[in-house]
Write a protein that holds these residues in place. Structure first.
Motif, short mmCIF file in Angstrom:
data_model
loop_
_atom_site.label_atom_id
_atom_site.label_comp_id
_atom_site.label_asym_id
_atom_site.label_seq_id
_atom_site.Cartn_x
_atom_site.Cartn_y
_atom_site.Cartn_z
N ASP A 236 0.83 -1.21 0.00
CA ASP A 236 0.00 0.00 0.00
C ASP A 236 0.87 1.26 0.00
OD1 ASP A 236 -2.19 1.67 0.05
OD2 ASP A 236 -2.43 1.56 2.24
N THR A 237 1.74 1.36 -0.99
CA THR A 237 2.61 2.53 -1.12
C THR A 237 2.62 3.01 -2.56
OG1 THR A 237 4.83 3.38 -0.64
CG2 THR A 237 4.69 1.16 -1.56
N GLU A 238 2.88 4.28 -2.75
CA GLU A 238 2.86 4.87 -4.09
C GLU A 238 4.21 4.68 -4.77
OE1 GLU A 238 2.34 9.27 -6.23
OE2 GLU A 238 2.07 9.03 -4.06
N LEU A 239 4.18 4.46 -6.08
CA LEU A 239 5.39 4.28 -6.86
C LEU A 239 5.77 5.60 -7.54
CD1 LEU A 239 4.48 0.89 -8.56
CD2 LEU A 239 5.87 1.23 -6.51
N VAL A 240 7.06 5.94 -7.49
CA VAL A 240 7.55 7.17 -8.12
C VAL A 240 8.81 6.82 -8.90
CG1 VAL A 240 8.36 9.52 -7.77
CG2 VAL A 240 6.63 8.55 -6.22
N ALA A 241 8.91 7.35 -10.12
CA ALA A 241 10.11 7.17 -10.93
C ALA A 241 10.74 8.54 -11.21
CB ALA A 241 9.78 6.47 -12.25
N THR A 242 12.03 8.60 -11.17
CA THR A 242 12.71 9.86 -11.46
C THR A 242 12.64 10.17 -12.95
OG1 THR A 242 14.83 8.77 -11.86
CG2 THR A 242 14.33 9.41 -9.59
N ARG A 243 12.96 11.40 -13.30
CA ARG A 243 13.07 11.75 -14.72
C ARG A 243 14.24 11.01 -15.33
NH1 ARG A 243 13.96 17.96 -14.24
NH2 ARG A 243 15.13 17.18 -12.45
N PRO A 244 14.13 10.60 -16.57
CA PRO A 244 15.26 9.90 -17.20
C PRO A 244 16.52 10.75 -17.20
CG PRO A 244 13.26 9.66 -18.53
CD PRO A 244 12.96 10.66 -17.46
N VAL A 245 17.63 10.13 -16.85
CA VAL A 245 18.95 10.77 -16.84
C VAL A 245 18.98 11.99 -15.93
CG1 VAL A 245 20.92 11.31 -18.32
CG2 VAL A 245 18.97 10.13 -19.31
N HIS A 246 18.31 11.88 -14.79
CA HIS A 246 18.34 12.96 -13.79
C HIS A 246 18.62 12.34 -12.41
CE1 HIS A 246 16.62 15.54 -16.87
NE2 HIS A 246 16.81 16.57 -16.08
N PRO A 247 19.85 11.95 -12.15
CA PRO A 247 20.16 11.30 -10.87
C PRO A 247 19.92 12.19 -9.66
CG PRO A 247 22.18 11.86 -12.07
CD PRO A 247 21.04 12.09 -13.01
N LYS A 248 19.94 13.51 -9.85
CA LYS A 248 19.71 14.40 -8.70
C LYS A 248 18.27 14.34 -8.19
CE LYS A 248 23.43 17.73 -9.42
NZ LYS A 248 23.79 19.15 -9.56
N ASP A 249 17.38 13.72 -8.98
CA ASP A 249 16.01 13.56 -8.49
C ASP A 249 15.97 12.64 -7.27
OD1 ASP A 249 15.20 15.19 -10.48
OD2 ASP A 249 14.08 13.70 -11.62
N LYS A 250 17.01 11.86 -7.07
CA LYS A 250 17.11 10.99 -5.89
C LYS A 250 18.51 11.16 -5.27
CE LYS A 250 18.08 6.95 -8.82
NZ LYS A 250 19.52 6.94 -8.60
N ALA A 251 18.86 12.42 -5.03
CA ALA A 251 20.19 12.74 -4.52
C ALA A 251 20.53 12.05 -3.21
CB ALA A 251 20.33 14.26 -4.38
N PRO A 252 19.60 11.91 -2.25
CA PRO A 252 19.97 11.25 -0.99
C PRO A 252 20.50 9.84 -1.17
CG PRO A 252 17.95 12.48 -0.70
CD PRO A 252 18.25 12.52 -2.16
N VAL A 253 19.85 9.03 -2.02
CA VAL A 253 20.33 7.65 -2.19
C VAL A 253 21.61 7.62 -3.02
CG1 VAL A 253 19.03 7.04 -4.30
CG2 VAL A 253 19.55 5.30 -2.59
N GLU A 254 21.78 8.59 -3.93
CA GLU A 254 23.06 8.68 -4.64
C GLU A 254 24.19 8.97 -3.65
OE1 GLU A 254 23.69 8.11 -7.74
OE2 GLU A 254 21.69 8.01 -8.63
N GLY A 255 23.90 9.84 -2.68
CA GLY A 255 24.88 10.11 -1.63
C GLY A 255 25.15 8.89 -0.77
N LEU A 256 24.08 8.10 -0.51
CA LEU A 256 24.26 6.88 0.29
C LEU A 256 25.16 5.89 -0.42
CD1 LEU A 256 23.61 5.05 2.68
CD2 LEU A 256 21.54 4.33 1.47
N VAL A 257 25.06 5.81 -1.74
CA VAL A 257 25.93 4.90 -2.49
C VAL A 257 27.40 5.28 -2.25
CG1 VAL A 257 26.65 4.21 -4.81
CG2 VAL A 257 24.22 4.31 -4.25
#
Length: 512
Positions: A236-257
């Motif tokens: 019961d959760t919503e799905l979200v996809a980032t814009r293609p070729v826009h890694p900053k749309d999920k900057a926190p997890v990129e930082g976690l990597v």
């Protein structure tokens, strides 16, 4: 600006230009230029001091003043935007652009100054938006680009595994886990483990446009895969996809990597792991340490912030975790094993069901085999490629006996020989040391011990004693022959032979 105002104050106080130069650290020629501009403005020094900073600069600064730039910059400036775009998009190099620039303007800047202007332009036109995340609203997921390795110590085979990173951006609490691969089956298993670790479900889960997540990329209406929708409905959760070729749309997890490389990879780089479970145990240990450390510049940790402000807002977990299940129907082959998954691992089925129709239902953790409506086998899932998982009770009796014989070693044969007697132990020891490779003697040792099924232990012990006394070379065939001819029941003549006395024979005294 402060120096300009200080110069005006000192000029108003009647201080000499030499002394002003010493006090403010500016050359006397510059002091003279500032004084001339102030005097030509038609305003007193006191009036200039009452003006705004921008007005003072407009009076005292040279009208055509441009710090560090000359006429060549006028020709370069219109090109900077395009040059910067080519650099940031990895479409060209500084050297290539500089060569093109010199063809247009042979009198232009050298390479170092040219590169510095482009870098300055990029920095001055690079804008970062600061996202503010609500607690419990979003989880971001991504795979680390670099993989980890499992090492089979017996064969030396190295297996690469992927690493899944998940983060709740508000508290920055992290979940890191190694998976055999990045297939949908492993991916959703890892996501379910992440939610179990967090102890709740956020309002939405965001990922990039990986194939496991999205089957058609679109900025406004991406099409999610069927498995993704099943997982979303289950939790019961919503799905979200980032814009293609826009890694900053999920900057926190990129930082976690990046933090995963620095905190986890760096600490296990000299360690070896044979199984995925042992590797994950170490990763979970380091993840707990990472979440428990105080964040930079703060007096609390990610875990403390999560427990206090974010976890209470998460939705409760369902009773059972999501498992992506697969079904496969097959006819049980003569090898009584079924092969499943991309890893092509085989699992045993009771041999009584050979040549019968069966159905295997498997997920990331277990493999179940059904014949009709009856479950006849269950195994723990093993993702080792081309491997075998066999339950001994599923094997025919002769197969179990053969497998058991392959597990015997020298210690086993010697131990069994000691139960018969010392002569038998001596024979087994001689056989085991008679071959260049000890494994070559196992069959002979096994053959001698198998004689106990036909002959009593006393006869075997006697036969081994006779063989030890008559020949240095002992074998299974020799022992068997002695028993078949019943030579073990005959007494061995141990009397030494002698030469009878005769007049034609000389004794030892004749040679003294």
């Amino acid at each position: 600006m402060l120096k300009l105002k200080r110069i005006l104050q000192l000029l108003a106080a009647g201080v000499s230009q030499r002394e002003i130069s010493n006090k403010v650290g500016i050359s006397r020629s510059s002091i003279t230029a500032y004084k001339e501009r102030a005097d030509s403005s038609g305003k007193s020094y006191q009036e200039l001091l009452q003006m705004s900073d921008s007005d003072v600069v407009s009076v005292l600064q040279r009208k055509d003043y441009r710090p560090g730039k000359d006429a060549r910059y006028d020709k370069l400036e219109p090109l900077l935007k395009d040059y910067s775009h080519d650099i940031t998009q990895n479409r060209s190099t500084y050297e290539c652009l500089w060569e093109e620039y010199l063809k247009l303007h042979p009198e232009g800047y050298g390479y170092t100054r040219f590169k510095a202007y482009i870098q300055g332009y990029i920095k001055s036109h690079h804008y970062s938006y600061h996202n503010v995340y609500a607690p419990g609203f979003e989880m971001q997921v991504d795979f680390a680009g670099d993989k980890l390795n499992l090492i089979d110590r017996k064969t030396g085979l190295i297996t690469e595994v992927v690493v899944l990173c998940c983060i709740l951006p508000y508290s920055s609490i992290a979940f890191i886990m190694a998976l055999y691969n990045a297939t949908q089956e492993c991916f959703y298993y890892g996501l379910s483990k992440a939610l179990s670790y967090f102890g709740g479900i956020p309002e939405s889960v965001k990922s990039d446009n990986m194939r496991q997540w999205v089957i058609r990329s679109d900025r406004y209406e991406p099409t999610f895969s069927e498995s993704t929708m099943q997982w979303s409905v289950h939790y019961d959760t919503e799905l979200v996809a980032t814009r293609p070729v826009h890694p900053k749309d999920k900057a926190p997890v990129e930082g976690l990597v990046n933090k995963t490389y620095q905190f986890v990879y760096s600490r296990i780089r000299n360690e070896e792991y044979e199984t995925l479970d042992s590797l994950n145990a170490r990763i979970f240990e380091l993840t707990g340490e990472f979440n428990g450390r105080n964040m930079t510049g703060r007096t609390y940790s990610r875990m403390e912030l999560f427990e206090k402000e974010e976890k209470p807002l998460l939705k409760p977990l369902p009773a059972e975790p999501f498992m992506l299940k697969h079904r496969k129907e097959f006819l049980v082959p003569s090898s009584y094993h079924v092969q499943i998954g991309k890893e092509r691992h085989s699992y045993s089925v009771p041999y009584q069901y050979v040549n019968q129709k069966a159905t295997v239902v498997f997920d990331q953790e277990s493999v179940e085999v059904y014949v009709g409506f009856n479950r006849v086998a269950i195994h723990r899932r093993d993702l080792k490629a081309n491997g075998y998982t066999t339950e001994p009770s599923h094997m025919p009796e002769n197969h179990r006996a053969y497998q058991k014989s392959r597990e015997y070693n020298a210690a086993y044969y010697l131990g069994q020989a000691r139960h018969i007697g010392p002569n038998t132990t001596t024979v087994i020891e001689r056989i085991l040391t008679s071959q260049p490779f000890i494994q070559q003697a196992y069959r002979s040792s096994q053959g001698i011990l198998s004689l106990t099924r036909k002959y009593p232990a006393e006869r075997i012990e006697a036969a081994c004693g006779r063989a030890c006394g008559t020949t240095a070379a002992v074998s299974y065939t020799a022992i068997k022959r002695i028993l078949e001819l019943k030579l073990d029941t005959e007494q061995v003549n141990t009397c030494s032979s002698h030469i009878p006395l005769h007049e034609n024979l000389r004794g030892a005294s004749s040679f003294e």
